[in-house]
Design a protein around this motif. Structure first.
Motif, short mmCIF file in Angstrom:
data_model
loop_
_atom_site.label_atom_id
_atom_site.label_comp_id
_atom_site.label_asym_id
_atom_site.label_seq_id
_atom_site.Cartn_x
_atom_site.Cartn_y
_atom_site.Cartn_z
N PRO A 102 0.84 -1.20 0.00
CA PRO A 102 0.00 0.00 0.00
C PRO A 102 0.87 1.24 0.00
N GLY A 103 0.43 2.23 -0.69
CA GLY A 103 1.20 3.46 -0.76
C GLY A 103 0.29 4.63 -1.06
N GLY A 104 0.88 5.72 -1.40
CA GLY A 104 0.09 6.89 -1.71
C GLY A 104 0.20 7.91 -0.60
N THR A 105 -0.94 8.38 -0.18
CA THR A 105 -0.98 9.45 0.82
C THR A 105 -1.04 8.87 2.24
N ALA A 123 -4.39 7.32 2.84
CA ALA A 123 -4.52 5.98 2.26
C ALA A 123 -3.87 4.94 3.16
N ALA A 124 -2.74 5.27 3.73
CA ALA A 124 -2.07 4.34 4.64
C ALA A 124 -2.92 4.07 5.87
N HIS A 159 -5.67 1.68 4.99
CA HIS A 159 -5.19 0.30 4.92
C HIS A 159 -5.11 -0.31 6.32
#
Length: 74
Positions: free
Chosen positions: A47-50, A53-54, A57
């Protein structure tokens, strides 16, 4: 699944929404069909991004853990 776990048997005998074994089998078969068409993974999907977003998750994994625990306690 969440609706099934969150609604215990009704003491007055009213019918509750339940996930049936046949429905689970159908869904697993559809997942197998879709996965058979995918290119095999060569690495983990991380998982990645902002930061938001973390956090989502993390929330998802905690909810999944609670669902599994609730299912074992039934």
């Amino acid at each position: 699944m969440g609706a099934d776990i969150s609604a215990p048997e009704d003491p007055e005998g009213r019918e509750r929404l339940r996930v049936l074994p046949a429905q689970t089998e159908w869904l697993e078969q559809r997942c197998d069909e879709v996965n058979a068409e995918l290119t095999p993974l060569k690495s983990f999907v991380l998982p990645g991004g902002t930061p938001a977003a973390a956090y989502l998750h993390v929330c998802r994994t905690v909810c999944r853990r609670a669902e599994r625990l609730g299912h074992r306690l039934r």
